[in-house]
Design a protein around this motif. Structure first.
Motif, short mmCIF file in Angstrom:
data_model
loop_
_atom_site.label_atom_id
_atom_site.label_comp_id
_atom_site.label_asym_id
_atom_site.label_seq_id
_atom_site.Cartn_x
_atom_site.Cartn_y
_atom_site.Cartn_z
N GLN A 10 -15.95 -2.38 0.79
CA GLN A 10 -14.66 -2.24 0.08
C GLN A 10 -13.47 -2.47 1.01
O GLN A 10 -12.35 -2.68 0.53
CB GLN A 10 -14.54 -0.83 -0.52
N ASN A 11 -13.72 -2.38 2.31
CA ASN A 11 -12.61 -2.54 3.27
C ASN A 11 -12.67 -3.87 4.01
O ASN A 11 -11.94 -4.07 4.98
CB ASN A 11 -12.62 -1.37 4.27
N LYS A 61 0.86 -1.19 0.00
CA LYS A 61 0.00 0.00 0.00
C LYS A 61 0.89 1.24 0.00
O LYS A 61 1.57 1.52 1.00
CB LYS A 61 -0.95 -0.02 1.21
N GLU A 84 -0.20 -8.31 4.50
CA GLU A 84 -0.67 -9.65 4.15
C GLU A 84 -1.59 -9.52 2.93
O GLU A 84 -2.42 -8.61 2.87
CB GLU A 84 -1.44 -10.17 5.36
N GLU A 93 -12.61 -7.81 -2.54
CA GLU A 93 -13.50 -7.14 -1.57
C GLU A 93 -14.85 -7.86 -1.47
O GLU A 93 -15.33 -8.37 -2.49
CB GLU A 93 -13.78 -5.71 -2.06
N ASP A 129 -7.61 -1.10 5.80
CA ASP A 129 -7.80 0.36 5.73
C ASP A 129 -8.07 1.00 7.09
O ASP A 129 -9.22 1.33 7.43
CB ASP A 129 -8.93 0.69 4.74
P1 ADP Z 1 -7.72 3.46 0.83
O1 ADP Z 1 -7.31 4.03 2.15
O2 ADP Z 1 -7.18 4.22 -0.31
O3 ADP Z 1 -9.19 3.18 0.72
P2 ADP Z 1 -7.35 0.60 1.21
O4 ADP Z 1 -6.43 0.14 2.28
O5 ADP Z 1 -8.80 0.48 1.48
O6 ADP Z 1 -6.95 2.06 0.77
O7 ADP Z 1 -7.01 -0.18 -0.12
C1 ADP Z 1 -7.69 0.13 -1.33
C2 ADP Z 1 -8.14 -1.18 -1.98
O8 ADP Z 1 -6.96 -1.98 -2.28
C3 ADP Z 1 -9.00 -2.07 -1.11
O9 ADP Z 1 -10.36 -1.69 -1.16
C4 ADP Z 1 -8.75 -3.43 -1.73
O10 ADP Z 1 -9.49 -3.59 -2.91
C5 ADP Z 1 -7.26 -3.35 -2.10
N1 ADP Z 1 -6.43 -3.88 -0.98
C6 ADP Z 1 -6.04 -3.21 0.11
N2 ADP Z 1 -5.31 -3.97 0.95
C7 ADP Z 1 -5.24 -5.18 0.36
C8 ADP Z 1 -4.64 -6.45 0.74
N3 ADP Z 1 -3.98 -6.56 1.87
N4 ADP Z 1 -4.77 -7.50 -0.10
C9 ADP Z 1 -5.47 -7.35 -1.27
N5 ADP Z 1 -6.04 -6.22 -1.68
C10 ADP Z 1 -5.94 -5.14 -0.88
#
Ligand code: ADP
Ligand code: MG
Length: 355
Positions: free
Chosen positions: A160-161, A62, A111, A117, A177
């Motif tokens: 989404q989270n 991220k 991880e 999602e 998130d």
């Molecule tokens: P933001 O703060 O920009 O919303 P997120 O942490 O929610 O960021 O990540 C955005 C998107 O990335 C998530 O909604 C998911 O689709 C994908 N994502 C985030 N973390 C992971 C992860 N550990 N494994 C797989 N996909 C992830």
């Protein structure tokens, strides 16, 4: 996503946590990982799949921008790391593996949740069967209960989270998130306008105190979306959404509920309640009969809310049947009522060394 901060009695703005154990290395991400496809993105972050070169293991990287709207926001990224560390022993929360820093970003190596999602299951033509949905909601509640026991509130729970370890059949959930998460008690009373209006509780929109109950509202919205494929409060514009949320304008008689069980409706109704103090805690939710319906459906009689009231021998909800798989991650008795934390009651914890 707008954010307005009110109280700041701690050294850091808005009660942010400032101490992390995970070293933030300056080594380039690309020298340790092979970075491949994009997994998702938000306003200030992009998440990419990557493979650790030395082990072949997959992770999610991220990339969080340190500068946002012309302001240095490094402290907010460090806070997100600190929350992930506090939640480290929570199997329903994505694990933080490492962190790197570049000129523009801090990169959290997380991880990898390969199943995407749960949002995808809310917008799919084929919704999940209720037996699957209740399993995902139980796991979400386990995660939320764990967070609340650590005095953490997520404040951005939405489909989404909530990710899955595998897609088909749906694996286990992982909450991600933690950018908006807060530790109750570190900065006096918490009132913020944060999150996505569609998913946030009325007290957030009304600028009233935020408690653990705020997350439970969002669990109600997520459950609603999983069973109907629709977002309960979304309006044609932001104003209409705000109004729908603050008036709890939700209609359970719509077509979309024609195939939804009575117990599911009862569960959602109990969470989508305006007064935070009237919502059940995560622990209380765990004993709602809907979440244990499948086991009881093995009995020849149809299960209804009334049936459960009769069985529950005077308790608020029926006791859940034993389930060894879920018990492992939900160590407290489902009858243990999680303490409701209000920041105004918890200011004593402000000096507990988190800063
Ligand atoms: P933001 O703060 O920009 O919303 P997120 O942490 O929610 O960021 O990540 C955005 C998107 O990335 C998530 O909604 C998911 O689709 C994908 N994502 C985030 N973390 C992971 C992860 N550990 N494994 C797989 N996909 C992830
Ligand atoms: Mg997000």
């Amino acid at each position: 996503m707008s954010r307005r901060r009110l109280d700041s009695r701690s050294g850091l703005p808005g009660g942010l946590l400032g101490e992390v154990q995970t070293p933030i290395t300056l080594e380039p991400v690309e020298s340790v990982y092979e970075v491949t496809g994009e997994l998702g993105r938000g306003k200030f972050a992009v998440v990419k799949r990557c493979m650790e070169k030395s082990t072949g293991k997959m992770f999610a990287a991220k990339f969080l921008r340190k500068r946002r709207r012309g302001r240095d926001c490094r402290a907010e990224v460090v806070h997100e790391m600190a929350v992930l560390e506090l939640a480290r022993n929570n199997p329903r929360v994505v694990n933080l593996h490492a962190a790197h820093e570049t000129d523009h970003d801090i990169v959290l190596i997380l991880e990898y949740a390969a199943g995407g999602e749960i949002f995808d299951h809310c917008v799919s033509d084929e919704l999940l069967p209720e037996a699957q949905i209740t399993r995902l909601i139980r796991q979400t509640l386990e995660g939320v209960h764990h967070l609340h026991q650590t005095n953490l509130v997520h404040l951005d729970l939405k489909p989404q989270n909530i990710l899955l370890t595998s897609q088909s059949p749906p694996g286990d959930i992982k909450i991600v998130d933690f950018g908006l998460a807060r530790r109750l008690g570190v900065a006096g009373e918490l009132r913020e306008i944060i999150g996505t209006p569609e998913y946030v509780a009325p007290e957030v929109l009304n600028y009233e105190p935020i408690t653990t109950a705020t997350d439970l509202w969002s669990v109600g919205v997520i459950a609603y979306m999983l069973v109907t494929g629709e977002s309960p409060f979304v309006g044609d514009d932001k104003q209409e959404t705000y109004l729908n949320v603050s008036q709890v304008n939700v209609d359970f008689s719509r077509d979309s509920f024609s195939r939804v069980s009575e117990l599911a409706v009862d569960f959602i109704r109990k969470l989508l309640v305006k007064a935070p103090e009237d919502r059940p805690s995560a622990a209380e939710c765990m004993s709602h009969p809907w979440l244990w319906q499948q086991q009881l459906c093995l009995s020849p009689e149809p299960v209804t809310v009334r049936h459960f009231r009769e069985r529950s021998c005077g308790t608020k909800w029926a006791a859940p049947p034993e389930d060894p798989e879920d018990k492992e991650n939900f160590r407290d008795s489902p009858h243990t009522h999680a303490k409701r934390f209000r920041l105004d009651e918890e200011t004593a914890a402000a000096g507990d060394g988190d800063f």
